[in-house]
Design a protein around this motif. Structure first.
Motif, PDB file in Angstrom:
ATOM      1  N   ARG A   1       0.812  -1.221   0.000  1.00 44.63           N
ATOM      2  CA  ARG A   1       0.000   0.000   0.000  1.00 44.63           C
ATOM      3  C   ARG A   1       0.846   1.271   0.000  1.00 44.63           C
ATOM      4  O   ARG A   1       1.824   1.372   0.713  1.00 44.63           O
ATOM      5  N   ARG A   2       0.466   2.203  -0.820  1.00 48.39           N
ATOM      6  CA  ARG A   2       1.022   3.555  -0.775  1.00 48.39           C
ATOM      7  C   ARG A   2      -0.146   4.525  -0.752  1.00 48.39           C
ATOM      8  O   ARG A   2      -1.251   4.188  -1.165  1.00 48.39           O
ATOM      9  N   SER A   3       0.095   5.733  -0.273  1.00 51.35           N
ATOM     10  CA  SER A   3      -0.915   6.777  -0.388  1.00 51.35           C
ATOM     11  C   SER A   3      -0.911   7.233  -1.839  1.00 51.35           C
ATOM     12  O   SER A   3       0.013   7.937  -2.271  1.00 51.35           O
ATOM     13  N   THR A   4      -1.929   6.847  -2.549  1.00 53.08           N
ATOM     14  CA  THR A   4      -1.952   6.993  -4.009  1.00 53.08           C
ATOM     15  C   THR A   4      -1.897   8.466  -4.417  1.00 53.08           C
ATOM     16  O   THR A   4      -2.724   9.268  -3.969  1.00 53.08           O
TER      17      THR A   4
ATOM     18  N   ASP B   1       3.624   5.398  -8.862  1.00 49.57           N
ATOM     19  CA  ASP B   1       3.183   5.407  -7.474  1.00 49.57           C
ATOM     20  C   ASP B   1       4.085   6.332  -6.652  1.00 49.57           C
ATOM     21  O   ASP B   1       5.175   6.724  -7.085  1.00 49.57           O
ATOM     22  N   LYS B   2       3.603   6.639  -5.459  1.00 48.37           N
ATOM     23  CA  LYS B   2       4.382   7.472  -4.544  1.00 48.37           C
ATOM     24  C   LYS B   2       5.601   6.691  -4.051  1.00 48.37           C
ATOM     25  O   LYS B   2       5.550   5.473  -3.953  1.00 48.37           O
ATOM     26  N   PHE B   3       6.646   7.419  -3.724  1.00 46.09           N
ATOM     27  CA  PHE B   3       7.802   6.776  -3.096  1.00 46.09           C
ATOM     28  C   PHE B   3       7.400   6.179  -1.755  1.00 46.09           C
ATOM     29  O   PHE B   3       6.445   6.641  -1.117  1.00 46.09           O
TER      30      PHE B   3
ATOM     31  N   GLY C   1       9.419   5.051   3.966  1.00 42.18           N
ATOM     32  CA  GLY C   1      10.123   4.300   5.003  1.00 42.18           C
ATOM     33  C   GLY C   1       9.490   4.510   6.362  1.00 42.18           C
ATOM     34  O   GLY C   1       8.611   5.362   6.547  1.00 42.18           O
ATOM     35  N   ARG C   2       9.919   3.721   7.307  1.00 39.45           N
ATOM     36  CA  ARG C   2       9.379   3.806   8.666  1.00 39.45           C
ATOM     37  C   ARG C   2      10.531   3.832   9.658  1.00 39.45           C
ATOM     38  O   ARG C   2      11.579   3.238   9.427  1.00 39.45           O
ATOM     39  N   PHE C   3      10.313   4.536  10.763  1.00 43.57           N
ATOM     40  CA  PHE C   3      11.336   4.586  11.815  1.00 43.57           C
ATOM     41  C   PHE C   3      11.643   3.170  12.283  1.00 43.57           C
ATOM     42  O   PHE C   3      10.775   2.293  12.246  1.00 43.57           O
TER      43      PHE C   3
HETATM   44  C1  LIG Z   1      -4.926  10.518   8.430  1.00 41.28           C
HETATM   45  C2  LIG Z   1      -4.077  10.779   7.211  1.00 41.28           C
HETATM   46  C3  LIG Z   1      -4.244  11.960   6.510  1.00 41.28           C
HETATM   47  C4  LIG Z   1      -3.507  12.214   5.344  1.00 41.28           C
HETATM   48  N1  LIG Z   1      -3.770  13.341   4.603  1.00 41.28           N
HETATM   49  C5  LIG Z   1      -3.170  13.507   3.426  1.00 41.28           C
HETATM   50  C6  LIG Z   1      -3.534  14.583   2.583  1.00 41.28           C
HETATM   51  O1  LIG Z   1      -4.420  15.375   2.885  1.00 41.28           O
HETATM   52  N2  LIG Z   1      -2.889  14.706   1.399  1.00 41.28           N
HETATM   53  C7  LIG Z   1      -1.925  13.821   0.997  1.00 41.28           C
HETATM   54  O2  LIG Z   1      -1.395  13.986  -0.097  1.00 41.28           O
HETATM   55  N3  LIG Z   1      -1.569  12.790   1.769  1.00 41.28           N
HETATM   56  C8  LIG Z   1      -2.163  12.600   2.966  1.00 41.28           C
HETATM   57  N4  LIG Z   1      -1.833  11.514   3.751  1.00 41.28           N
HETATM   58  C9  LIG Z   1      -0.825  10.575   3.277  1.00 41.28           C
HETATM   59  C10 LIG Z   1       0.470  10.622   4.081  1.00 41.28           C
HETATM   60  O3  LIG Z   1       1.254  11.704   3.663  1.00 41.28           O
HETATM   61  C11 LIG Z   1       1.182   9.263   3.882  1.00 41.28           C
HETATM   62  O4  LIG Z   1       0.408   8.266   4.508  1.00 41.28           O
HETATM   63  C12 LIG Z   1       2.596   9.236   4.438  1.00 41.28           C
HETATM   64  O5  LIG Z   1       3.426  10.122   3.756  1.00 41.28           O
HETATM   65  C13 LIG Z   1       3.185   7.839   4.334  1.00 41.28           C
HETATM   66  O6  LIG Z   1       3.165   7.401   2.998  1.00 41.28           O
HETATM   67  P1  LIG Z   1       2.443   6.040   2.577  1.00 41.28           P
HETATM   68  O7  LIG Z   1       1.009   6.155   3.015  1.00 41.28           O
HETATM   69  O8  LIG Z   1       2.569   5.952   1.103  1.00 41.28           O
HETATM   70  O9  LIG Z   1       3.122   4.931   3.294  1.00 41.28           O
HETATM   71  C14 LIG Z   1      -2.548  11.267   4.907  1.00 41.28           C
HETATM   72  C15 LIG Z   1      -2.389  10.091   5.635  1.00 41.28           C
HETATM   73  C16 LIG Z   1      -3.134   9.841   6.753  1.00 41.28           C
HETATM   74  C17 LIG Z   1      -2.985   8.526   7.480  1.00 41.28           C
END
Ligand SMILES: Cc1cc2nc3c(=O)[nH]c(=O)nc-3n(C[C@H](O)[C@H](O)[C@H](O)COP(=O)(O)O)c2cc1C
Length: 217
Positions: free
Chosen positions: A15-18, A192-194, A197-199
């Motif tokens: 999973r990545r934040s798309t 996809d987003k990079f 990483g995690r602590f």
């Molecule tokens: C509660 C929450 C709110 C977030 N809000 C945004 C947002 O408004 N815009 C955005 O681009 N990403 C948002 N993110 C994505 C985070 O930036 C992302 O989860 C984080 O950088 C880690 O990347 P990953 O999800 O790909 O592992 C959000 C994530 C969470 C969990």
């Protein structure tokens, strides 16, 4: 049930934040599975204070984008689930929660305790405390939806970048609603987003008490 495309373990790995979606509509049967996964989530006293507004219409997604700091993915996603909590939900739904519970075998002693404890616990909350309580309850359900979507092969993005009042007005939400997050679902468009990483877990996980290293044999 539609067949899962991934195991949960694989979905958690991948999973990545798309960053961007292609806008292809989601079949109603999959959307139902995703919503049901959230509605089955646990909540304090089973009060289910969550409310979800499912936004699919392009015009409404466009309006929602304007209330979300112009984040393009809000308009691009196939569906945006706006996750809200109802500050007054416990007042309206306590009886129904007890009725459902009793029908499923809730002991009378438990029902009596819940009937007393829920108002005692929640009626004294300040707005900030209620919002904190709702953030917790609603996020568990929304995260369940996210994982179901991922397991079904969709891409997701959880969003907190929105204006509370703007979203309330756009969706014509009742005054007692508190918007917790937006969950955008669809299919990834482009790269996809990079992976940020995690602590190291030694920074975030402890064993038995704060500061002690967790030893996993
Ligand atoms: C509660 C929450 C709110 C977030 N809000 C945004 C947002 O408004 N815009 C955005 O681009 N990403 C948002 N993110 C994505 C985070 O930036 C992302 O989860 C984080 O950088 C880690 O990347 P990953 O999800 O790909 O592992 C959000 C994530 C969470 C969990």
């Amino acid at each position: 049930m539609a067949s899962a495309q991934k195991s949960l373990a694989q979905a958690i790995r991948d999973r990545r934040s798309t960053p961007s979606f292609d806008g292809e509509p989601i079949p109603a049967s999959d959307l139902k599975l995703i919503l049901d996964a959230g509605l089955k989530a646990p909540s304090g006293y089973n009060m289910q204070p969550w409310r979800f507004i499912v936004v699919q219409h392009p015009e409404q997604r466009r309006r929602l984008r304007a209330a979300s700091y112009n984040q393009a993915k809000v308009e691009e996603a196939s569906v945006v689930i706006v996750a809200c909590g109802d500050c007054d939900g416990w007042r309206k739904d306590l009886e129904e929660m007890l009725r459902l519970g009793r029908a499923a075998g809730m002991p009378e002693s438990y029902a009596a305790q819940a009937a007393a404890n829920v108002p005692e616990y929640l009626s004294g909350f300040s707005d900030a405390e209620m919002h904190g309580w709702l953030n917790k309850q609603v996020t568990i359900a929304t995260t369940s939806m996210m994982w179901m979507a991922e397991v079904l092969g969709y891409d997701t993005a959880m969003l907190e970048g929105f204006e509370q009042q703007g979203v309330c007005e756009t969706l014509r939400l009742p005054m007692s609603y508190w918007v917790v997050s937006l969950l955008a679902i669809g299919h990834l468009k482009g790269a996809d987003k990079f992976d940020g990483g995690r602590f190291d877990s030694s920074h975030t996980v402890f064993g038995e008490e704060y500061g002690k290293q967790l030893k996993l044999k």
